[in-house]
Design a protein around this motif. Structure first.
Motif, PDB file in Angstrom:
ATOM      1  N   ASN A 190       0.854  -1.174   0.000  1.00 58.09           N
ATOM      2  CA  ASN A 190       0.000   0.000   0.000  1.00 58.09           C
ATOM      3  C   ASN A 190       0.902   1.240   0.000  1.00 58.09           C
ATOM      4  OD1 ASN A 190      -1.857   2.029   0.555  1.00 58.09           O
ATOM      5  ND2 ASN A 190      -2.956   0.813   2.065  1.00 58.09           N
ATOM      6  N   PRO A 191       0.622   2.262  -0.777  1.00 58.58           N
ATOM      7  CA  PRO A 191       1.519   3.417  -0.867  1.00 58.58           C
ATOM      8  C   PRO A 191       1.470   4.379   0.327  1.00 58.58           C
ATOM      9  CG  PRO A 191      -0.372   3.742  -2.288  1.00 58.58           C
ATOM     10  CD  PRO A 191      -0.491   2.351  -1.726  1.00 58.58           C
ATOM     11  N   THR A 192       0.582   4.166   1.289  1.00 56.65           N
ATOM     12  CA  THR A 192       0.523   5.051   2.453  1.00 56.65           C
ATOM     13  C   THR A 192       0.923   4.276   3.709  1.00 56.65           C
ATOM     14  OG1 THR A 192      -1.803   4.559   2.865  1.00 56.65           O
ATOM     15  CG2 THR A 192      -1.323   6.448   1.452  1.00 56.65           C
ATOM     16  N   TYR A 193       1.352   5.004   4.742  1.00 59.24           N
ATOM     17  CA  TYR A 193       1.764   4.348   5.980  1.00 59.24           C
ATOM     18  C   TYR A 193       0.547   3.789   6.715  1.00 59.24           C
ATOM     19  CZ  TYR A 193       0.649   8.919   8.023  1.00 59.24           C
ATOM     20  OH  TYR A 193       0.027  10.078   8.403  1.00 59.24           O
ATOM     21  N   SER A 194       0.773   2.699   7.456  1.00 60.45           N
ATOM     22  CA  SER A 194      -0.324   2.059   8.175  1.00 60.45           C
ATOM     23  C   SER A 194      -0.381   2.472   9.640  1.00 60.45           C
ATOM     24  CB  SER A 194      -0.238   0.537   8.057  1.00 60.45           C
ATOM     25  OG  SER A 194       1.000   0.076   8.541  1.00 60.45           O
ATOM     26  N   ARG A 195       0.754   2.877  10.222  1.00 57.09           N
ATOM     27  CA  ARG A 195       0.798   3.338  11.621  1.00 57.09           C
ATOM     28  C   ARG A 195       1.776   4.494  11.715  1.00 57.09           C
ATOM     29  NH1 ARG A 195      -0.141  -0.773  15.626  1.00 57.09           N
ATOM     30  NH2 ARG A 195      -0.223   0.957  17.090  1.00 57.09           N
ATOM     31  N   SER A 196       1.512   5.412  12.642  1.00 55.16           N
ATOM     32  CA  SER A 196       2.411   6.531  12.882  1.00 55.16           C
ATOM     33  C   SER A 196       2.461   6.802  14.381  1.00 55.16           C
ATOM     34  CB  SER A 196       1.926   7.776  12.140  1.00 55.16           C
ATOM     35  OG  SER A 196       2.825   8.850  12.320  1.00 55.16           O
ATOM     36  N   PHE A 197       3.658   7.049  14.885  1.00 55.19           N
ATOM     37  CA  PHE A 197       3.864   7.349  16.302  1.00 55.19           C
ATOM     38  C   PHE A 197       4.578   8.683  16.415  1.00 55.19           C
ATOM     39  CE2 PHE A 197       3.983   2.739  15.777  1.00 55.19           C
ATOM     40  CZ  PHE A 197       3.018   2.342  16.682  1.00 55.19           C
ATOM     41  N   ASP A 198       4.202   9.483  17.400  1.00 57.18           N
ATOM     42  CA  ASP A 198       4.787  10.807  17.602  1.00 57.18           C
ATOM     43  C   ASP A 198       5.825  10.754  18.711  1.00 57.18           C
ATOM     44  OD1 ASP A 198       5.391  13.473  17.786  1.00 57.18           O
ATOM     45  OD2 ASP A 198       3.392  14.108  18.427  1.00 57.18           O
ATOM     46  N   ALA A 199       7.096  10.862  18.343  1.00 55.33           N
ATOM     47  CA  ALA A 199       8.190  10.836  19.318  1.00 55.33           C
ATOM     48  C   ALA A 199       8.396  12.196  19.982  1.00 55.33           C
ATOM     49  CB  ALA A 199       9.482  10.384  18.643  1.00 55.33           C
ATOM     50  N   LYS A 200       7.811  13.231  19.450  1.00 54.05           N
ATOM     51  CA  LYS A 200       7.882  14.588  19.999  1.00 54.05           C
ATOM     52  C   LYS A 200       9.292  15.188  19.978  1.00 54.05           C
ATOM     53  CE  LYS A 200       3.825  14.008  22.999  1.00 54.05           C
ATOM     54  NZ  LYS A 200       3.056  13.427  21.978  1.00 54.05           N
ATOM     55  N   ALA A 201      10.184  14.581  19.202  1.00 49.52           N
ATOM     56  CA  ALA A 201      11.544  15.098  18.999  1.00 49.52           C
ATOM     57  C   ALA A 201      12.078  14.429  17.734  1.00 49.52           C
ATOM     58  CB  ALA A 201      12.442  14.771  20.188  1.00 49.52           C
ATOM     59  N   PRO A 202      13.024  15.058  17.043  1.00 46.31           N
ATOM     60  CA  PRO A 202      13.585  14.422  15.853  1.00 46.31           C
ATOM     61  C   PRO A 202      14.110  13.009  16.158  1.00 46.31           C
ATOM     62  CG  PRO A 202      14.288  16.697  15.957  1.00 46.31           C
ATOM     63  CD  PRO A 202      13.593  16.399  17.265  1.00 46.31           C
ATOM     64  N   VAL A 203      13.700  12.052  15.342  1.00 45.10           N
ATOM     65  CA  VAL A 203      14.088  10.652  15.539  1.00 45.10           C
ATOM     66  C   VAL A 203      15.421  10.417  14.844  1.00 45.10           C
ATOM     67  CG1 VAL A 203      13.432   8.255  15.095  1.00 45.10           C
ATOM     68  CG2 VAL A 203      11.681   9.945  15.693  1.00 45.10           C
ATOM     69  N   ARG A 204      16.362   9.827  15.568  1.00 46.54           N
ATOM     70  CA  ARG A 204      17.696   9.549  15.032  1.00 46.54           C
ATOM     71  C   ARG A 204      17.849   8.118  14.541  1.00 46.54           C
ATOM     72  NH1 ARG A 204      18.292  14.414  14.251  1.00 46.54           N
ATOM     73  NH2 ARG A 204      19.044  15.769  15.869  1.00 46.54           N
ATOM     74  N   SER A 205      17.148   7.171  15.201  1.00 44.28           N
ATOM     75  CA  SER A 205      17.338   5.769  14.861  1.00 44.28           C
ATOM     76  C   SER A 205      16.101   4.959  15.229  1.00 44.28           C
ATOM     77  CB  SER A 205      18.563   5.224  15.625  1.00 44.28           C
ATOM     78  OG  SER A 205      18.824   3.886  15.302  1.00 44.28           O
ATOM     79  N   VAL A 206      15.782   3.952  14.420  1.00 44.94           N
ATOM     80  CA  VAL A 206      14.688   3.028  14.720  1.00 44.94           C
ATOM     81  C   VAL A 206      15.146   1.606  14.413  1.00 44.94           C
ATOM     82  CG1 VAL A 206      12.766   4.623  14.352  1.00 44.94           C
ATOM     83  CG2 VAL A 206      13.639   3.330  12.425  1.00 44.94           C
ATOM     84  N   THR A 207      14.631   0.659  15.180  1.00 38.49           N
ATOM     85  CA  THR A 207      14.880  -0.747  14.907  1.00 38.49           C
ATOM     86  C   THR A 207      13.642  -1.542  15.281  1.00 38.49           C
ATOM     87  OG1 THR A 207      16.486  -2.553  15.151  1.00 38.49           O
ATOM     88  CG2 THR A 207      15.910  -1.327  17.149  1.00 38.49           C
ATOM     89  N   LEU A 208      13.482  -2.682  14.661  1.00 39.08           N
ATOM     90  CA  LEU A 208      12.325  -3.533  14.897  1.00 39.08           C
ATOM     91  C   LEU A 208      12.696  -4.657  15.852  1.00 39.08           C
ATOM     92  CD1 LEU A 208       9.375  -4.228  14.006  1.00 39.08           C
ATOM     93  CD2 LEU A 208      10.415  -5.704  12.276  1.00 39.08           C
ATOM     94  N   PHE A 209      11.890  -4.831  16.896  1.00 34.76           N
ATOM     95  CA  PHE A 209      12.007  -5.953  17.825  1.00 34.76           C
ATOM     96  C   PHE A 209      10.926  -6.929  17.401  1.00 34.76           C
ATOM     97  CE2 PHE A 209      12.674  -6.806  22.662  1.00 34.76           C
ATOM     98  CZ  PHE A 209      13.094  -8.087  22.370  1.00 34.76           C
ATOM     99  N   SER A 210      11.216  -7.716  16.356  1.00 32.08           N
ATOM    100  CA  SER A 210      10.187  -8.505  15.666  1.00 32.08           C
ATOM    101  C   SER A 210       9.578  -9.594  16.537  1.00 32.08           C
ATOM    102  CB  SER A 210      10.751  -9.104  14.385  1.00 32.08           C
ATOM    103  OG  SER A 210      11.861  -9.920  14.667  1.00 32.08           O
TER     104      SER A 210
END
Length: 123
Positions: free
Chosen positions: A42-62
């Motif tokens: 799907n071309p649009t995002y399915s979930r969005s979370f607000d970190a309230k500050a610029p995000v530097r890094s993300v990882t998945l804990f699958s």
């Protein structure tokens, strides 16, 4: 050449991204302070979370259906993808922020530059 897929949703530079093991989902973090989960069918995002500050890094804990983010305010946040368990109204399960320290009378704030999960998911 034309791109195979273009995803639009962040309003500032993307600073981190990764793929779920089976390649069905992509997750991203941005200077706009959001973490987004994308279903690549799907071309649009399915979930969005607000970190309230610029995000530097993300990882998945699958193993636990969670995304872990690190931001410029020094917070490491665990976000719930599955909607299971108790979570805050902001969508996060747990958040850690180091105390501000001082060096020579100057107040310092720590920015998290990278987060990761080991292959065995223990650390």
């Amino acid at each position: 050449q034309n791109p195979v897929l273009t995803l639009e949703g962040h309003t500032a530079s993307v600073t981190s991204l990764g793929f779920q093991r089976d390649g069905r989902y992509l997750y991203s973090g941005s200077e706009d302070g959001t973490i987004k989960l994308w279903d690549l069918r799907n071309p649009t995002y399915s979930r969005s979370f607000d970190a309230k500050a610029p995000v530097r890094s993300v990882t998945l804990f699958s193993d636990r259906d969670q995304i872990i983010s690190g931001d410029s305010a020094g917070r490491v946040t665990v976000w719930d993808l599955g909607g299971n368990g108790s979570r805050s109204s902001d969508g996060f399960l747990h958040q850690v922020q180091p105390r501000k320290g001082s060096t020579g009378g100057c107040l310092m704030q720590t920015s998290i530059q990278a987060v990761d999960i080991s292959e065995d998911s223990r650390t």
